[in-house]
Scaffold this motif. Structure first.
Motif, PDB file in Angstrom:
ATOM      1  N   GLY A 507       0.782  -1.096   0.007  1.00 32.81           N
ATOM      2  CA  GLY A 507       0.042  -0.029  -0.053  1.00 32.81           C
ATOM      3  C   GLY A 507       0.715   1.263   0.108  1.00 32.81           C
ATOM      4  N   ALA A 508       0.359   2.308  -0.189  1.00 36.43           N
ATOM      5  CA  ALA A 508       1.020   3.584  -0.390  1.00 36.43           C
ATOM      6  C   ALA A 508       0.194   4.811  -0.041  1.00 36.43           C
ATOM      7  N   ARG A 509       0.701   5.670   0.550  1.00 38.22           N
ATOM      8  CA  ARG A 509       0.112   7.081   1.079  1.00 38.22           C
ATOM      9  C   ARG A 509       1.072   8.105   0.269  1.00 38.22           C
ATOM     10  N   VAL A 510       0.315   9.179  -0.285  1.00 34.84           N
ATOM     11  CA  VAL A 510       1.147  10.135  -1.234  1.00 34.84           C
ATOM     12  C   VAL A 510       0.633  11.515  -0.848  1.00 34.84           C
ATOM     13  N   MET A 511       1.350  12.479  -0.626  1.00 33.98           N
ATOM     14  CA  MET A 511       1.124  13.837  -0.624  1.00 33.98           C
ATOM     15  C   MET A 511       1.474  14.593  -1.911  1.00 33.98           C
ATOM     16  N   LEU A 512       0.348  14.722  -2.689  1.00 37.95           N
ATOM     17  CA  LEU A 512       0.731  15.235  -4.117  1.00 37.95           C
ATOM     18  C   LEU A 512       1.297  16.781  -3.992  1.00 37.95           C
ATOM     19  N   GLU A 513       1.075  17.448  -3.024  1.00 37.96           N
ATOM     20  CA  GLU A 513       1.464  18.812  -3.072  1.00 37.96           C
ATOM     21  C   GLU A 513       2.929  18.819  -2.454  1.00 37.96           C
ATOM     22  N   LYS A 514       3.467  17.920  -2.166  1.00 36.17           N
ATOM     23  CA  LYS A 514       4.873  17.958  -1.977  1.00 36.17           C
ATOM     24  C   LYS A 514       5.830  17.543  -3.186  1.00 36.17           C
ATOM     25  N   VAL A 515       5.266  17.139  -4.342  1.00 35.60           N
ATOM     26  CA  VAL A 515       5.993  16.730  -5.502  1.00 35.60           C
ATOM     27  C   VAL A 515       6.513  18.078  -6.249  1.00 35.60           C
ATOM     28  N   PRO A 516       7.909  18.032  -6.138  1.00 35.99           N
ATOM     29  CA  PRO A 516       8.483  19.403  -6.827  1.00 35.99           C
ATOM     30  C   PRO A 516       7.877  19.553  -8.261  1.00 35.99           C
ATOM     31  N   LEU A 517       7.638  20.844  -8.535  1.00 40.05           N
ATOM     32  CA  LEU A 517       6.932  21.221  -9.741  1.00 40.05           C
ATOM     33  C   LEU A 517       7.809  22.094 -10.544  1.00 40.05           C
ATOM     34  N   LYS A 518       7.882  22.128 -12.027  1.00 41.41           N
ATOM     35  CA  LYS A 518       8.572  22.646 -12.881  1.00 41.41           C
ATOM     36  C   LYS A 518       7.990  24.225 -13.078  1.00 41.41           C
ATOM     37  N   TYR A 519       6.647  24.248 -12.584  1.00 42.35           N
ATOM     38  CA  TYR A 519       5.976  25.805 -12.668  1.00 42.35           C
ATOM     39  C   TYR A 519       4.737  25.403 -11.860  1.00 42.35           C
ATOM     40  N   HIS A 520       4.005  26.329 -11.355  1.00 40.17           N
ATOM     41  CA  HIS A 520       2.698  26.472 -10.640  1.00 40.17           C
ATOM     42  C   HIS A 520       1.608  26.008 -11.716  1.00 40.17           C
ATOM     43  N   GLY A 521       0.630  25.661 -11.083  1.00 43.28           N
ATOM     44  CA  GLY A 521      -0.580  25.760 -11.908  1.00 43.28           C
ATOM     45  C   GLY A 521      -0.993  24.271 -12.198  1.00 43.28           C
ATOM     46  N   LEU A 522      -0.373  23.144 -11.946  1.00 45.09           N
ATOM     47  CA  LEU A 522      -0.802  21.725 -12.023  1.00 45.09           C
ATOM     48  C   LEU A 522      -1.837  21.236 -11.109  1.00 45.09           C
ATOM     49  N   SER A 523      -2.925  20.540 -11.716  1.00 43.30           N
ATOM     50  CA  SER A 523      -3.657  19.797 -10.773  1.00 43.30           C
ATOM     51  C   SER A 523      -3.173  18.832 -10.116  1.00 43.30           C
ATOM     52  N   TYR A 524      -3.947  18.322  -8.917  1.00 44.58           N
ATOM     53  CA  TYR A 524      -3.552  17.296  -8.396  1.00 44.58           C
ATOM     54  C   TYR A 524      -3.307  15.720  -9.322  1.00 44.58           C
ATOM     55  N   THR A 525      -4.019  15.798 -10.163  1.00 47.64           N
ATOM     56  CA  THR A 525      -4.161  14.560 -11.187  1.00 47.64           C
ATOM     57  C   THR A 525      -3.203  14.783 -12.350  1.00 47.64           C
ATOM     58  N   GLU A 526      -2.916  15.859 -12.824  1.00 43.84           N
ATOM     59  CA  GLU A 526      -1.727  15.961 -13.607  1.00 43.84           C
ATOM     60  C   GLU A 526      -0.425  15.693 -13.120  1.00 43.84           C
ATOM     61  N   ILE A 527      -0.199  16.146 -11.647  1.00 43.89           N
ATOM     62  CA  ILE A 527       0.959  15.756 -10.953  1.00 43.89           C
ATOM     63  C   ILE A 527       1.173  14.390 -10.754  1.00 43.89           C
ATOM     64  N   TRP A 528       0.155  13.652 -10.685  1.00 42.61           N
ATOM     65  CA  TRP A 528       0.022  12.082 -10.586  1.00 42.61           C
ATOM     66  C   TRP A 528       0.419  11.351 -11.947  1.00 42.61           C
TER      67      TRP A 528
END
Length: 971
Positions: A507-528
């Motif tokens: 199993g896994a638990r992930v906090m998507l807001e912690k993923v480093p982004l190239k730029y702002h504006g990505l939705s949680y699904t786009e990050i995933w």
């Protein structure tokens, strides 16, 4: 504010790029363009002073020997050379061009902190009679790709909207699926680019009906990625109802109509399981197959495809194709060091008429240039030699090119396995996440159409080799310190596949807001689901996290904790405290419904029809050497660094002038040992038009005989399969696949070589209106063999006048699918078959004779048969040869000079032997088919004598080389 810096070449400096572009414009039919110039533009965004901007331009951006620069303020209009028409091209919002990031780092290294962003663009100038419409047409065909770039109006010198990306405001999206009818489910799959069939959509619907809720968009996307053909190989693992109608020919291997429960297990996997080779360490489990190398190290090998992305954006698609497969060995076990790259490409004809090109398809010439440069730039920047491959052409690849990329890695034996445990922390390292690669896995699981360019633009990833090189170096340091317990790469499906697979058993638990982004504006699904490149996922024990993150930080590579593996058996995703996904891992990985696909194959009924042979076959031989599939690929090979790391023993080009075509490459990975390995490939889709079974068997035969041709024994050899096929939902396509898979099984078993890894790529068809262009079913077999002593290698170039020439193996009237028949426009014919027992015995004996030093050169006979093979040996060695066709062992009723010379029968070699070793060589091959058929001559002329002793070929070696090198000398 910003400053605009324009870099241009000084007057009088030769520009190879501009000259090549001018030639390409002329090739498109625009003869009015007489000159082209190019300026590279850098927008320095922030608050730098003019002095700082000029310092950046002079010290960082300009080669002052050959370049000049101009600096313009934001409100200044840049100059245009007199008599030229300008055109500006800039990257689209959100597209992170790697040069921008490295430039910003360089500015920081200069001690300038006032620049907070860099944007790049290109400004082209055209001289001559060319209108704006023609200019835009040239730009679309040659200069930019609408997926990632735009034409910036000439009067728009500001960045304006090009850097404005809106912030993302969280909003949980629920997808109504529970109450949909079948038509609505199909529409959702199609419009949402899920590429799931109706049975799969029904299975998802049933699951959420039981849960009494609708899925979130993130949950639905996770299932689509995990269940995609690209990730789970549904066709190979599914049930197939196969029906066969074979001819009465004794050459057709009858499989028989049957229901096949799992084609992969019945063929590829079954062969390996039954062979039980002790040198196989890990097969079909990890990111690449692993075999034993020596007492301390193992080798791993993986070959991937990146066909659909390369069709839309050739440079980016191929660039990230090679970048992705490099990460496969890096994600094998606890991490292997990449030590060799391979590539095989299939393109449409380079002279394909522009007016015939389907809407939405790129010109083959542009595709080839982009693909080659994409692989070149990534591999060279990574410092990995690219030393084996092939390039093929056929009209059926016009809408859908094939791009195979492979990587071999070496890893310590005690680092060859991994395990994920609950409680370990999830760490993502390397590149940042962006919108590039959205729907890459699902997009690759459907056919291309004329709308793919606009609908699937987000599926093309953007690569940055420098980032991956840094990731590689620091990962190996962390591996050797034992700082992580498991690793995998972010490939198809991005984090969704990487974390989903790693946590499948726990199993896994992930906090998507912690993923480093190239730029702002990505939705949680786009990050995933983003497939942004250069990212790896690690499972790290909690007491080692601080040390690991610190190690990466000191090496200037990001490492971020984004979650942990749990014992819940669930995939739980959060964004800023909001749960956006809660799926049962068992359903994610085992809920895919099994469907039955229908397959059929009928032996083609094509009556053999060929012209009467000419007495003089010289022009036929020269014509064969000039055919694109046979001609020299030096233009491609020379762009790759095949010397880096210093271990390449047999290079892709060999001989007196280092321009002859080597059969395989040989690598010595350790400086303290003579132990090495050889890598080769076998591919010939033309045979599949007649019988996919013998095509597959022939590909394995070809890959193995190429290993033997460089002196590699077959004692510790493993092979990889890569199937690229059309739409498997069409019975004829799937029937051909079934025959090819059984050909693989029979050949692997007979030769005693196990499969250790593989990959399939389906739906390689391009649909425009009612017209569909399907690729020919194409199988690539890659072979890797361990050599105890690379000092015993052999190359294919003729060595010494007076040496004997043996033709080893039996030549048969097998011209079906041959290049000779293609050249003379003949039809039908018998496809080459393989005598498995005889071929294996012959190859083992020839390899043993080579190891004892009895041979000077060996070349396998493949495309073009004996004639082309001997011609290549002559042009590589700069020596002549005499060959007597009457002395070639022939098995057939009607003996003809052209049949003997150009038949492409398998399991054959031309071998050069010193006279004093002739008898001992013959004793070594006793019991196999061979015959002394000629000799090497000092005078550089190839002479071939016919069945009655008459001359049928006579030509200087210089003419052979010219015919072979000229067609693809420059593309």
């Amino acid at each position: 504010m910003y400053w605009r810096v324009e870099i241009k070449e000084k007057e009088g400096v030769f520009s190879g790029f501009c000259e090549g572009l001018l030639a390409d414009i002329a090739h498109l039919g625009y003869q009015g363009v007489t000159d082209v110039r190019l300026h590279h533009i850098y927008f320095l965004v922030g608050s730098p002073t003019e002095t700082e901007a000029r310092r950046i331009a002079a010290e960082l951006l300009t080669d002052q020997v050959i370049e000049d620069f101009e600096v313009y303020a934001q409100d200044q209009t840049p100059l245009t050379p007199a008599g030229y028409t300008p055109l500006q091209i800039i990257y689209n919002p959100g597209v992170m061009e790697p040069v921008e990031e490295s430039t910003l780092r360089g500015i920081r290294d200069l001690g300038i902190s006032s620049v907070n962003a860099v944007r790049t663009a290109k400004r082209y100038f055209f001289k001559g009679t060319v209108g704006r419409r023609d200019l835009m047409s040239i730009a679309e065909k040659l200069l930019y790709n609408k997926l990632i770039q735009s034409v910036l109006p000439e009067d728009q010198h500001s960045l304006r909207d090009f850097s404005n990306i809106p912030d993302y405001a969280f909003s949980l999206k629920i997808v109504d699926i529970v109450d949909l009818c079948d038509k609505e489910l199909e529409r959702l799959s199609r419009t949402g680019q899920l590429y799931l069939n109706i049975e799969e959509m029904r299975a998802i619907q049933r699951h959420f009906r039981l849960l009494k809720r609708n899925p979130t968009d993130c949950e639905l996307e996770t299932l689509a990625q995990t269940w995609s053909e690209h990730c789970v190989h549904k066709t190979f693992r599914g049930r197939i109802d196969y029906r066969e109608k074979a001819s009465g020919s004794c050459h057709v291997r009858k499989i028989g109509s049957r229901v096949i429960p799992n084609l992969l297990k019945e063929t590829i996997v079954k062969a390996t399981q039954q062979l039980k080779k002790p040198y196989c360490v890990s097969v079909f489990k990890d990111n690449s197959g692993v075999i034993r190398f020596d007492d301390r190290f193992n080798l791993c090998f993986k070959v991937e495809t990146h066909n659909h992305p390369s069709a839309l954006e050739p440079y980016g698609g191929a660039n990230t194709g090679i970048g992705g497969v490099i990460r496969d060995p890096l994600g094998t076990g606890l991490g292997a060091k990449p030590i060799l790259n391979t590539d095989v490409f299939c393109f449409g004809p380079l002279d394909y008429p522009a007016q015939k090109l389907p809407q939405g398809a790129l010109a083959p010439r542009r595709v080839m240039k982009g693909v080659v440069s994409g692989v070149r730039d990534y591999g060279n920047r990574m410092g990995i030699p690219t030393a084996n491959g092939a390039v093929l052409f056929d009209e059926r690849f016009v809408g859908n090119p094939l791009v195979y990329c492979g990587t071999v890695g070496i890893l310590p034996k005690d680092r060859s396995f991994k395990k994920v445990s609950a409680g370990e922390v999830i760490v993502v390292v390397g590149g940042r996440t962006g919108r590039d690669g959205i729907h890459g896995a699902t997009f690759s699981s459907g056919e291309l159409t004329h709308e793919s360019e606009s609908l699937s633009s987000g599926a093309v990833q953007i690569g940055n080799a420098i980032t991956e090189k840094k990731v590689l170096d620091v990962l190996l340091l962390a591996r050797d310190e034992g700082l992580y317990e498991a690793i995998t790469d972010c490939g198809a499906g991005g984090l969704s596949s990487a974390i989903g697979e790693m946590g499948a058993e726990c199993g896994a638990r992930v906090m998507l807001e912690k993923v480093p982004l190239k730029y702002h504006g990505l939705s949680y699904t786009e990050i995933w689901i983003s497939e942004a490149q250069e990212r790896m996922v690690l499972a790290v024990a909690k007491d080692k996290v601080e040390r690991l993150v610190d190690l990466f930080r000191r090496q200037d590579v990001e490492a971020t904790v984004i979650g942990e593996f749990t014992d819940s058996g669930r995939l739980e995703l959060f964004y800023d405290g909001h749960k956006v996904c809660d799926l049962d891992m068992a359903f994610v990985h085992d809920g895919l419904p099994r469907t039955t696909k229908r397959a059929s194959w009928q032996a083609p009924r094509i009556k053999e029809k060929a012209r009467r042979p000419k007495k003089d076959l010289t022009q036929d031989l020269l014509g064969l050497l000039s055919m694109p599939n046979i001609a020299s690929k030096e233009w491609v090979i020379r762009q790759y660094d095949h010397e880096v790391q210093g271990g390449t023993v047999v290079k892709p080009l060999v001989g007196a002038a280092n321009d002859g075509p080597s059969d395989a490459c040989v690598i010595k990975p350790r400086f303290d040992s003579l132990r090495g390995f050889a890598v080769s490939n076998g591919i010939n889709f033309k045979y599949g038009d007649l019988d996919p079974y013998w095509m597959a068997a022939g590909c394995i035969d070809e890959a193995l005989r190429q290993l033997v041709a460089v002196g590699c024994p077959l004692d510790e050899v493993a092979i990889l399969d890569n199937f690229c096929w059309g739409n498997p939902d069409k019975p004829d396509r799937l029937g051909a696949l079934v025959r090819a898979a059984y050909g693989c099984y029979d050949a692997a078993k007979a030769f005693g070589v196990p499969f250790i890894s593989g990959k399939d790529s389906f739906y390689n068809e391009f649909t425009h209106g009612k017209r569909t262009i399907a690729i020919p079913g194409t199988l690539l077999i890659s072979a890797i063999g361990v050599m105890a002593d690379v000092g015993r290698c052999v190359t294919m170039d003729l060595k010494t006048p007076g040496n004997l020439i043996y033709v080893v193996g039996e030549t048969r009237p097998e011209l079906g699918g041959s290049h000779y028949y293609e050249r003379i426009k003949a039809r039908g014919g018998q496809v080459p078959v393989v005598d498995f027992a005889g071929a294996r015995r012959l190859m083992h004996r020839l390899a043993a004779a080579s190891a004892k030093g009895f041979v000077c050169s060996i070349h396998d006979c493949s495309e073009g048969g004996l004639g082309v093979a001997l011609a290549e040996m002559c042009l590589a060695g700069g020596l002549g040869a005499n060959l007597f066709l009457s002395d070639v062992v022939w098995s057939g009723r009607q003996k003809r000079n052209d049949s003997i010379l150009f038949s492409e029968s398998h399991s054959r070699f031309i071998v050069e032997v010193e006279r004093q070793h002739g008898k001992v060589f013959e004793r070594a091959l006793k019991g196999s088919i061979f015959r002394l058929a000629g000799c090497v001559t000092e005078h550089p002329v190839l002479k071939i004598f016919g069945l009655k002793g008459e001359g049928c070929v006579e030509t200087p070696v210089v003419s052979l080389k010219a015919a072979w090198q000229e067609p693809l000398k420059s593309v």
